[in-house]
Design an enzyme around this catalytic site. Structure first.
Site: not given
Ligand code: PMP
Length: 296
Positions: A154
């Site tokens: 991220k």
């Molecule tokens: N894809 C991306 C590109 C993201 O930034 C996120 C959110 N952080 C998600 C999917 C979903 O991830 P999560 O379920 O861990 O929030």
């Protein structure tokens, strides 16, 4: 949207300071080149008090994101979780979205930094994509190629891709964008993972060319606990158009049903879909209205 006011405190390098007084270095490498890593967590007001959902997993992923780009990470995650609960308390927040960010200081070189800062902020934020079924488009903008970039981390700079795709979708009258990977398969939305239902089975793209969402993992666990077949498989645009129903998952958005992709409206009523059952289960889970251990 106002994220803070004069009273808001943030956690910055070991201390709680007023958000108003916390400055940013204009020569910072993170600001210029997007060289930073962040997380998005949610705290829920439950009958057990304020509870951050899967805090350990999120801080672990933050650490891994930093590692993937060579950004030093010197913090103890257990301590950071404690400080995050304290942050909610000092800001009088019972339910909140929480944003930790690791960023580097002055450095105009394109080399990994040997020092990093941490800030954690929290604010009240409703479901990111609202509560109603959404319309999405298949974007012309592709996800970054995993060979050119650690796309499972991220990392701040990566979100230019998301901003471009979402802004373009909204401009065309949609709520969110679905992005294809470098091979033309539909990978995910700008900041959510994708699931479709076809013939009473749930499909989602496998890890590799997608961001490994923590909510995605939770959805997979819920499917297994409810006895729904869940298949991780690359999905073509045709697969999406021919689905019975579909939904997105993410910490900020929760589980949100999709009504329409491009000009194709899904035939199944959301209320009758497997996604709708998963959505209810997920809400109960984050609100600790049922035994978490049974599911995970
Ligand atoms: N894809 C991306 C590109 C993201 O930034 C996120 C959110 N952080 C998600 C999917 C979903 O991830 P999560 O379920 O861990 O929030």
């Amino acid at each position: 949207m106002q994220y803070y006011n004069q009273e808001t405190l943030i956690y910055l390098n070991g201390q709680f300071v007023k958000a108003n007084n916390a400055g940013v270095d204009l020569f910072g490498q993170s600001l210029h080149y997007g060289y930073g890593a962040f997380e998005g967590l949610r705290a829920y007001s439950t009958h057990n008090g304020t509870r951050i959902f899967k805090a350990e997993e999120h801080f672990e992923r933050l650490q891994q994101s930093c590692k993937a780009i060579g950004l030093p990470y010197s913090w103890d995650n257990r301590e950071l979780i404690e400080k995050t609960y304290e942050l909610l308390e000092v800001n009088n927040l019972r339910a909140a979205y929480i944003r930790p960010l690791i960023y580097s200081g002055s450095n105009m070189h394109l080399t990994a930094s040997d020092h990093a800062n941490i800030m954690i902020a929290a604010w009240e934020w409703g479901p990111y994509l609202g509560q109603n079924l959404i319309k999405v488009n298949i974007s012309k903008i592709e996800r970054p190629n995993p060979k050119s970039f650690p796309t499972s981390a991220k990392v701040s700079g990566q979100y230019i891709n998301s901003i471009l795709a979402t802004s373009d979708a909204i401009q065309k009258g949609f709520d969110e964008a679905l992005l294809t990977d470098q091979d033309g398969f539909v990978a995910q939305a700008s900041s959510e993972n994708l699931f479709i239902e076809k013939d009473f089975k749930i499909y989602t793209p496998p890890l590799g060319n997608i961001f490994p969402g923590i909510t995605r993992e939770t959805v997979i666990a819920i499917c297994k606990s409810l006895g729904f077949e869940i298949i991780e498989k690359r999905l073509s645009v045709k697969d999406i158009y021919e689905a019975d129903s579909a939904f997105l998952s993410g910490t900020a958005a929760g589980i949100i049903g999709i009504k329409q992709v491009d000009n194709v409206v899904f035939p199944e009523e959301w209320e009758d879909s497997i996604g709708s059952s998963i959505q209810r289960k997920y809400k109960n889970l984050v609100l600790e209205q049922e035994n978490y251990e049974v599911i995970i």
